[in-house]
Design an enzyme around this catalytic site. Structure first.
Site, PDB file in Angstrom:
ATOM      1  N   LYS A   1      31.991  -4.996 -12.725  1.00 20.87           N
ATOM      2  CA  LYS A   1      33.045  -5.803 -12.963  1.00 20.87           C
ATOM      3  C   LYS A   1      33.052  -6.311 -14.462  1.00 20.87           C
ATOM      4  CE  LYS A   1      35.093  -6.197  -9.233  1.00 20.87           C
ATOM      5  NZ  LYS A   1      36.752  -5.878  -9.031  1.00 20.87           N
TER       6      LYS A   1
ATOM      7  N   TYR B   1      27.352  -3.589  -8.871  1.00 18.93           N
ATOM      8  CA  TYR B   1      28.682  -4.334  -8.664  1.00 18.93           C
ATOM      9  C   TYR B   1      29.071  -5.455  -9.810  1.00 18.93           C
ATOM     10  CZ  TYR B   1      32.219  -7.179  -6.622  1.00 18.93           C
ATOM     11  OH  TYR B   1      33.389  -7.858  -6.691  1.00 18.93           O
TER      12      TYR B   1
ATOM     13  N   SER C   1      34.759 -10.809 -10.466  1.00 19.45           N
ATOM     14  CA  SER C   1      33.834 -11.541  -9.848  1.00 19.45           C
ATOM     15  C   SER C   1      32.931 -12.367 -10.375  1.00 19.45           C
ATOM     16  CB  SER C   1      32.943 -10.327  -8.878  1.00 19.45           C
ATOM     17  OG  SER C   1      31.926 -11.106  -8.158  1.00 19.45           O
TER      18      SER C   1
END
Length: 322
Positions: A145, A141, A117
């Site tokens: 990643k 998040y 991402s």
């Protein structure tokens, strides 16, 4: 050769699955259906329902289907929600990746394409993000990643794992009328929900130093994204060199105001967006260069903004009628 797609029943994963099938590559899907839909899977594709945290199940899927490579799309992808659910986010995205790699090592699968991402960059201090731009994730998040990329790199050194990670921003559109974005947090579903409910969509800030005063972001069509995932898998299968990471970026970006106009044109629904105050931390412009991916992974922006909106609205409208 057979490729396992984790999260293959989701919006992005299902497009990757279909792109692989279209190129004559055998596919098996592993998905727990927490946000995916088995109806998104094409007929004849083997489906294993379960979570990547179940190492025995993952190893069995790899072994039973003679898998030679993995496209790892599964994960908890909601950056905002991850701030409230950090432990869940790390379990799904970090522990899940560890379990998957352990199963791959056990079975002898040595190729992986990781769906990463652009959240790894946080709020960059440059208008055009490249793979070398400093990483400063600002949510669990984004952090998860980046950790996933580190784990792949370390496993590559330790075991010879062939890997690459694909970073991207906002994925929109639809390549198939029976596959569409069902996320409760993504821009296009939120826009369409508002219009179908008779509400005005919101724009957060219209006084940014951009041509129309609204934020500029990277929006890419999901089919273009899927094509480059397949190209990465094919390069790994062929033993061709790949970069450890690639940005799948437009190089130009689109403003929120332009999206509102495109949605109005596509849907035929006349509306005036509600302008709300800026959200703290929202930069005026974040756009990524896709130069490396264009060189190696058949990365091309084949779809215009109108294509993105038209295809997304068509698929959503068909789903509403079904």
């Amino acid at each position: 050769m057979t490729w396992l797609v984790t999260g293959g029943a989701g919006y992005i994963g299902a497009h990757v699955v279909r792109a692989l099938v279209d190129r004559g590559i055998d596919v098996v899907v592993l998905d727990d259906l927490s946000s995916g839909h088995d109806s998104f899977l094409p007929a004849g594709v083997p489906f294993v329902q379960g979570n990547i945290l179940d190492g025995d199940l993952v190893a069995s899927a790899l072994r039973d289907h003679a898998v030679t490579g993995v496209v790892h799309v599964a994960g908890f992808k909601y950056a905002g929600v991850s701030v409230q659910r950090p432990l869940h986010t790390y379990a799904q995205n970090v522990t899940g990746t560890l379990v998957l790699l352990q199963a791959m090592a056990e079975v002898g699968v040595s190729r992986i394409v990781f769906s990463s991402s652009a959240a790894v960059y946080g709020t960059p201090d440059t208008e055009l993000v490249t793979e070398a731009t400093a990483k400063n994730p600002q949510s669990p998040y984004g952090e998860s990643k980046l950790i996933g990329e580190w784990i792949l790199a370390d496993q590559g050194v330790a075991s010879g794992l062939a890997h690459t990670s694909l970073r991207y921003f906002n994925v929109v559109g639809s390549g198939y009328e029976d596959v569409y974005d069902t996320s409760p947090h993504n821009l296009f579903p939120l826009l369409f929900d508002a219009l179908l409910d008779g509400r005005s969509p919101k724009i957060f800030g219209d006084d940014y130093p951009t041509p129309d005063g609204t934020c500029v972001r990277d929006y890419v069509h999901v089919s273009d994204l899927a094509t480059s995932h397949v190209a990465a898998a094919q390069r790994l299968d062929a033993g061709e060199p790949v970069e450890p990471v690639y940005n799948l970026g437009s190089g130009e970006g689109v403003s929120v105001g332009e999206i509102m106009t495109a949605v109005r044109d596509s849907t035929g629904i006349d509306f005036t967006p509600e302008v709300a105050p800026r959200r703290p931390g929202d930069p005026a412009r974040i756009v990524a260069s896709g130069e490396l991916a264009a060189r190696d992974l058949d990365w091309v922006m084949r779809h215009s903004l109108a294509d993105m909106v038209d295809s997304a609205w068509r698929a959503r409208s068909d789903a509403t009628r079904r």
